[in-house]
Design an enzyme around this catalytic site. Structure first.
Site, PDB file in Angstrom:
ATOM      1  N   ASP A 172      -9.332   2.849  -4.257  1.00 19.16           N
ATOM      2  CA  ASP A 172      -8.970   4.273  -3.980  1.00 19.16           C
ATOM      3  C   ASP A 172      -9.576   5.177  -5.058  1.00 19.16           C
ATOM      4  O   ASP A 172      -9.878   4.688  -6.275  1.00 19.16           O
ATOM      5  CB  ASP A 172      -7.348   4.204  -4.624  1.00 19.16           C
ATOM      6  CG  ASP A 172      -6.571   5.381  -3.754  1.00 19.16           C
ATOM      7  OD1 ASP A 172      -7.083   6.197  -2.879  1.00 19.16           O
ATOM      8  OD2 ASP A 172      -5.435   5.197  -3.988  1.00 19.16           O
ATOM      9  N   SER A 203      -1.880   4.485  -7.254  1.00 17.13           N
ATOM     10  CA  SER A 203      -0.583   4.224  -7.451  1.00 17.13           C
ATOM     11  C   SER A 203      -0.666   3.507  -8.732  1.00 17.13           C
ATOM     12  O   SER A 203       0.601   3.417  -9.593  1.00 17.13           O
ATOM     13  CB  SER A 203       0.341   3.713  -6.421  1.00 17.13           C
ATOM     14  OG  SER A 203      -0.378   2.707  -5.857  1.00 17.13           O
ATOM     15  N   GLU A 226       1.133   8.703   5.598  1.00 17.95           N
ATOM     16  CA  GLU A 226       2.411   8.489   4.373  1.00 17.95           C
ATOM     17  C   GLU A 226       3.362   9.678   4.632  1.00 17.95           C
ATOM     18  O   GLU A 226       3.120  10.776   4.563  1.00 17.95           O
ATOM     19  CB  GLU A 226       1.720   8.577   2.863  1.00 17.95           C
ATOM     20  CG  GLU A 226       2.834   8.673   1.950  1.00 17.95           C
ATOM     21  CD  GLU A 226       2.381   8.334   0.371  1.00 17.95           C
ATOM     22  OE1 GLU A 226       1.267   8.075   0.356  1.00 17.95           O
ATOM     23  OE2 GLU A 226       3.125   8.140  -0.267  1.00 17.95           O
ATOM     24  N   LYS A 232     -10.907   4.389  -0.254  1.00 17.84           N
ATOM     25  CA  LYS A 232     -10.063   5.436   0.053  1.00 17.84           C
ATOM     26  C   LYS A 232      -9.940   6.680  -0.514  1.00 17.84           C
ATOM     27  O   LYS A 232      -9.966   6.782  -1.774  1.00 17.84           O
ATOM     28  CB  LYS A 232      -8.442   4.673   0.063  1.00 17.84           C
ATOM     29  CG  LYS A 232      -7.311   5.662   0.756  1.00 17.84           C
ATOM     30  CD  LYS A 232      -6.263   4.922   0.972  1.00 17.84           C
ATOM     31  CE  LYS A 232      -5.028   4.942  -0.461  1.00 17.84           C
ATOM     32  NZ  LYS A 232      -4.901   6.394  -1.014  1.00 17.84           N
TER      33      LYS A 232
HETATM   34  O1  KIV Z   1      -2.045   4.581  -4.173  1.00 22.23           O
HETATM   35  C1  KIV Z   1      -1.520   4.033  -3.207  1.00 22.23           C
HETATM   36  O2  KIV Z   1      -0.766   3.200  -3.655  1.00 22.23           O
HETATM   37  C2  KIV Z   1      -1.473   4.528  -2.041  1.00 22.23           C
HETATM   38  C3  KIV Z   1      -0.556   3.940  -1.107  1.00 22.23           C
HETATM   39  C4  KIV Z   1       0.692   4.517  -0.988  1.00 22.23           C
HETATM   40  C5  KIV Z   1      -1.226   4.222   0.443  1.00 22.23           C
HETATM   41  O3  KIV Z   1      -2.058   5.576  -1.847  1.00 22.23           O
END
Ligand code: KIV
Length: 288
Positions: free
Chosen positions: A106, A68, A205, A136
């Protein structure tokens, strides 16, 4: 009950995560213990050392360097353009700015979908170059083989199912997921597939609250909800949303705990006015 930042007033007595882990980072084992103890926890996104340090000092046990960052930090419209190099740089900054939180990096769009080997290569970059404690990635059944390979290699993986923002163009926006019997069954299958593959936690989500609660009951690993109601084990919010930094509308599921955009805007306007009026710098800001 002690109301120190690491043991907030709402934490249950003897809480695992809020009960005094002060001299080391939170680990995925601590999160497993918290699930067994019925302890809920909070996760926030962070994209830089300074902000991450504030959340770390406030006792947030898990920080997600989310992709994000694309729309909340780097000025893109979606998460799709974010690159591995950007995620490594942002994740390394968050690791440097923190002492106690588990940092989850992420995996951006295109960094793991091609093959489990590609996922391994890029997850290893986040671990080795940025120093994150976990990664993630998005996808349920479709990502299970990659999750399995990473977990076998010793990389803790947080899965992300339901609304997966990297598929924004396929979804045609950000619609709520899991509505209707077939979609609900698919979500359950996805949750079980990633748990079976070894994920230590699953982000849900934009999923109806009842379904998220059902998934949470059926999983042994903690679920982290965002727009998934109150029945998950943990909750995550994007920091720019929760702190009121986002310009314009925020999603319905966001609670804004501060209005930093207006605080910073006011400060900037006051500074500009002082400079223009010649009242800054004053004598106390000046070397004699
Ligand atoms: O990238 C992000 O911030 C996310 C969250 C919304 C879980 O994947």
């Amino acid at each position: 009950m002690n109301a120190s930042p690491l043991q907030p007033a709402q934490a249950p007595e003897g809480a695992v995560l809020y009960g005094g882990i002060t001299n080391r980072r939170v680990t995925v084992r601590d999160l497993a213990k918290a699930k067994q103890a019925g302890e809920r926890w909070a996760m926030l996104t962070a994209y830089d050392a300074l902000t991450a340090g504030v959340f770390d000092e406030a006792g947030i046990p898990v920080l997600l360097v989310g992709d994000s960052a694309g729309n909340c930090h780097l000025g893109y419209e979606t998460t799709v353009p974010v690159t591995m190099d950007q995620m490594v740089m942002l994740s390394a900054a968050v690791v440097r700015g923190t002492k106690r939180a588990l940092i989850v990096g992420d995996m951006p769009f295109g960094s793991y979908q091609e093959s489990p080997a590609q996922a391994m290569h890029n997850a290893a970059r986040l671990m080795k170059e940025a120093g994150v404690g976990a990664v993630k990635l998005e996808g349920g059944e479709r990502s299970a083989r990659s999750i399995e390979l990473l977990v076998e290699a010793g990389i803790p993986v947080m899965a992300h199912i339901g609304l997966t923002p990297q598929s924004v163009h396929a979804f045609g926006g950000y619609p709520v997921q899991g509505r209707g019997d077939e979609a609900a069954h698919q979500l359950l299958r996805d949750a079980k597939a990633v748990q079976q593959a070894g994920a230590f936690s699953v982000v849900l989500e934009a999923v109806p609250a009842e379904l998220a609660a059902q998934v949470t009951e059926q999983l042994a690993v903690p679920t982290v909800g965002i727009g998934a109601g109150a029945g998950t084990d943990a909750q995550v919010l994007v920091w720019t949303d929760f702190a009121g930094m986002t310009a314009g509308r925020v999603p319905k599921f966001v609670k804004q705990y501060a209005n930093l955009r207006s605080v910073l805007g006011d400060a900037a306007r006051e500074f500009a006015a002082d400079v223009s009026a010649g009242t800054f710098p004053a004598p106390e800001h000046t070397f004699k």
